[in-house]
Enzyme design. Structure first.
Site, PDB file in Angstrom:
ATOM      1  N   GLU A 186       1.024  -1.101   0.106  1.00 45.76           N
ATOM      2  CA  GLU A 186      -0.187   0.059   0.015  1.00 45.76           C
ATOM      3  C   GLU A 186       0.943   1.254   0.250  1.00 45.76           C
ATOM      4  OE1 GLU A 186      -3.266   0.541   2.604  1.00 45.76           O
ATOM      5  OE2 GLU A 186      -4.124  -1.475   2.189  1.00 45.76           O
ATOM      6  N   CYS A 210      -3.240   6.315   9.563  1.00 44.60           N
ATOM      7  CA  CYS A 210      -2.161   5.685  10.008  1.00 44.60           C
ATOM      8  C   CYS A 210      -2.723   4.610  11.056  1.00 44.60           C
ATOM      9  CB  CYS A 210      -1.682   6.808  11.128  1.00 44.60           C
ATOM     10  SG  CYS A 210      -0.312   6.210  12.171  1.00 44.60           S
TER      11      CYS A 210
END
Length: 347
Positions: free
Chosen positions: A100, A339
């Site tokens: 990713e 995050c």
């Protein structure tokens, strides 16, 4: 060795990540004049070429002969866009594995959050990436490729790069340092606009310091005492908070660069006033900056994000102790691009 064999087995033959001098030597080795090295360099790093066939300034016959030579570019396997315009990418590497990367735009800049590994070996309890296990380290070119891919998709120059995607950068320090140097020297991103994040591996921060890079080092604490850190970060059992902070002090002394400390706030776990006061004691003597990150939920665990009152109380205690602090609400939450949410799947 055939070009097809090279493509599958020999990462050293990939062109992306090579310097101007190395690319010049390569074109000469393959029968082209030296000036074509600069052309190749520009097409790789400024124009984002994905194949030698794309480089129209090269002789057509030679391009066709060399068409299968690997540049080292990934393909976009999947892309999602959050309401705040953050884009999450699943990128398919040359061996078929998926990583990713995240593009985070604002009015003035475009930040790319890059992965340094396929998966992550650290297994932090609140992070989705570690739940999927660890497969392998990324090569420097596979890190650089993430930045070029996002830049191409946004049609906007990348201004900042943060090594906060999948993986622990310090567990892949040689390739991360090589990628940092390429992003700085070849792609043209300022060193102080590059941030490398780590939860800490013994000796690796000192090793990074020896390179004298002008980057930002972000150290993920996430706890104010050793017992709590061991609960959240399994590797902390072998690398104590005191030892980590000592290594950070050495880093500051060697580089003259300030350290940023990351601290994910988990409701009722590490966000109490006593935790804030302990954190103040930990950071005594540092010219530091603390990034407080309200927790971003994942499905595997039931941690909760603190409310704004609790976040403000924690912030106030740090500010009263004259510690520079900011609260970072992660972008891309709706797309699982924030995050701690990154994983190599669409789900």
């Amino acid at each position: 060795m055939t070009l097809q064999t090279i493509k599958k087995s020999d990462n050293s033959k990939v062109l992306l990540g090579k310097s101007l001098a190395e690319l010049t030597a390569w074109v000469e080795e393959h029968g082209q004049p030296a000036y074509r090295g600069k052309q190749l360099y520009q097409w790789l790093y400024q124009k984002g070429a994905r194949s030698l066939l794309d480089i129209s300034v090269f002789p057509k016959k030679w391009r066709e002969e060399m068409a299968d030579y690997p540049l080292g570019r990934s393909t976009i396997h999947y892309r999602s866009v959050a309401a705040d315009a953050t884009r999450k990418y699943l990128l398919r590497l040359g061996d078929g594995l998926i990583i990713e990367a995240v593009g985070i735009p604002t009015s003035k800049r475009l930040t790319v959050c890059v992965s340094s590994q396929v998966g992550c070996p650290m297994d932090c309890d609140f992070c989705a990436t570690g739940k999927g296990g660890f497969t392998r380290n990324l090569k420097a070119y596979e890190i650089v490729d993430q930045v070029l891919t996002v830049q191409e998709d946004f049609q906007q120059r990348v201004s900042n790069v943060v090594f906060m995607g999948m993986g622990e950068p310090m567990a892949n320090i040689d390739e991360v340092v090589a990628a940092v140097k390429s992003l700085n020297q070849d792609v043209g991103i300022g060193a102080r606009s590059l941030t490398v994040s780590t939860v800490g591996i013994p000796g690796k921060i000192q090793q990074l310091a020896q390179h004298q890079l002008q980057i930002v080092l972000a150290v993920s604490l996430h706890a104010s005492n050793q017992a709590l850190r061991e609960q959240l970060i399994p590797s902390a059992k072998k690398y104590t908070l005191d030892n980590l902070l000592d290594e950070c002090r050495d880093y500051v002394q060697v580089t003259g660069r300030r350290v940023t400390f990351e601290y994910v706030l988990l409701a009722g776990v590490n966000d109490l006033s006593e935790n804030a006061r302990e954190l103040v004691q930990c950071l005594k003597g540092f010219q530091a900056h603390v990034n407080l990150i309200p927790y971003n939920p994942i499905s595997e665990v039931d941690y909760q994000r603190p409310d704004k009152r609790r976040i403000q109380a924690f912030t106030d205690i740090l500010e009263e102790a004259n510690i520079a602090v900011s609260v970072r609400y992660s972008r891309g939450l709706e797309a699982d691009a924030a995050c701690g949410q990154l994983r190599a799947s669409k789900i």
